[in-house]
Design a protein around this motif. Structure first.
Motif, PDB file in Angstrom:
ATOM      1  N   UNK A 165      14.444  79.469 -55.631  1.00 56.64           N
ATOM      2  CA  UNK A 165      13.093  78.962 -55.842  1.00 56.64           C
ATOM      3  C   UNK A 165      12.879  77.673 -55.050  1.00 56.64           C
ATOM      4  N   UNK A 166      13.874  76.778 -55.067  1.00 56.85           N
ATOM      5  CA  UNK A 166      13.770  75.528 -54.315  1.00 56.85           C
ATOM      6  C   UNK A 166      13.658  75.812 -52.813  1.00 56.85           C
ATOM      7  N   UNK A 173      10.409  76.011 -47.919  1.00 55.72           N
ATOM      8  CA  UNK A 173       9.924  76.767 -46.764  1.00 55.72           C
ATOM      9  C   UNK A 173       8.401  76.784 -46.737  1.00 55.72           C
ATOM     10  N   UNK A 174       7.774  76.963 -47.883  1.00 59.82           N
ATOM     11  CA  UNK A 174       6.315  76.984 -47.932  1.00 59.82           C
ATOM     12  C   UNK A 174       5.754  75.615 -47.559  1.00 59.82           C
ATOM     13  N   UNK A 185       7.224  77.222 -42.833  1.00 62.95           N
ATOM     14  CA  UNK A 185       8.182  78.033 -42.084  1.00 62.95           C
ATOM     15  C   UNK A 185       7.907  79.512 -42.332  1.00 62.95           C
ATOM     16  N   UNK A 186       8.200  80.328 -41.340  1.00 61.31           N
ATOM     17  CA  UNK A 186       8.005  81.769 -41.454  1.00 61.31           C
ATOM     18  C   UNK A 186       9.196  82.379 -42.183  1.00 61.31           C
TER      19      UNK A 186
END
Length: 134
Positions: free
Chosen positions: A100-101, A106-107, A111-112
């Motif tokens: 989750x972290x 990433x969000x 980032x893709x």
């Protein structure tokens, strides 16, 4: 529309039990559980108590008198559906927190996810091997 059949089926699914497993836990047949869920049979008061205790909810919730789940063990009210309650438990799972972290990071970094698919899958496989060594 009958609330009780829907609540029995929903709570059973949230708990991840088959009709047979629920029946065994309550001393009922799979067929009886099926008839309860289809609304073809009404549970007697003793069976209603068994369902309430097994799912740790009030009989008022089972009967549709209230839409709030009351956690009888701690006396806390859970003002959301069984599905959201199960999802909350999943999110609190310590093994899930690092993933989750990572997803939040990433969000936030825009980032893709596709560029990280292979490394993430390798990490998941490693985690499974550590938990279940051959």
């Amino acid at each position: 529309m009958h609330v009780l059949p829907e609540r029995i089926k929903s709570l059973r699914n949230v708990k991840g039990q088959s009709q047979k497993e629920l029946g065994q836990a309550l001393g009922k047949s799979r067929e009886a559980i099926s008839k309860y869920e289809l609304g073809e049979r009404e549970p007697d008061p003793d069976a209603l108590v068994l369902f309430s205790k097994h799912f740790n909810v009030s009989s008022d919730y089972m009967l549709g008198i209230t839409d709030h789940i009351e956690n009888k063990a701690f006396g806390k009210r859970k003002p959301y559906s069984p599905e959201l309650y199960a999802f909350e438990k999943y999110l609190k799972n310590q093994d899930f927190i690092p993933y989750l972290q990572l997803a939040v990071s990433m969000k936030d970094s825009h980032l893709d996810i596709n560029s990280f698919k292979n490394p993430i899958n390798k990490l998941i496989k490693q985690g499974k091997k550590q938990k279940h060594p051959k």
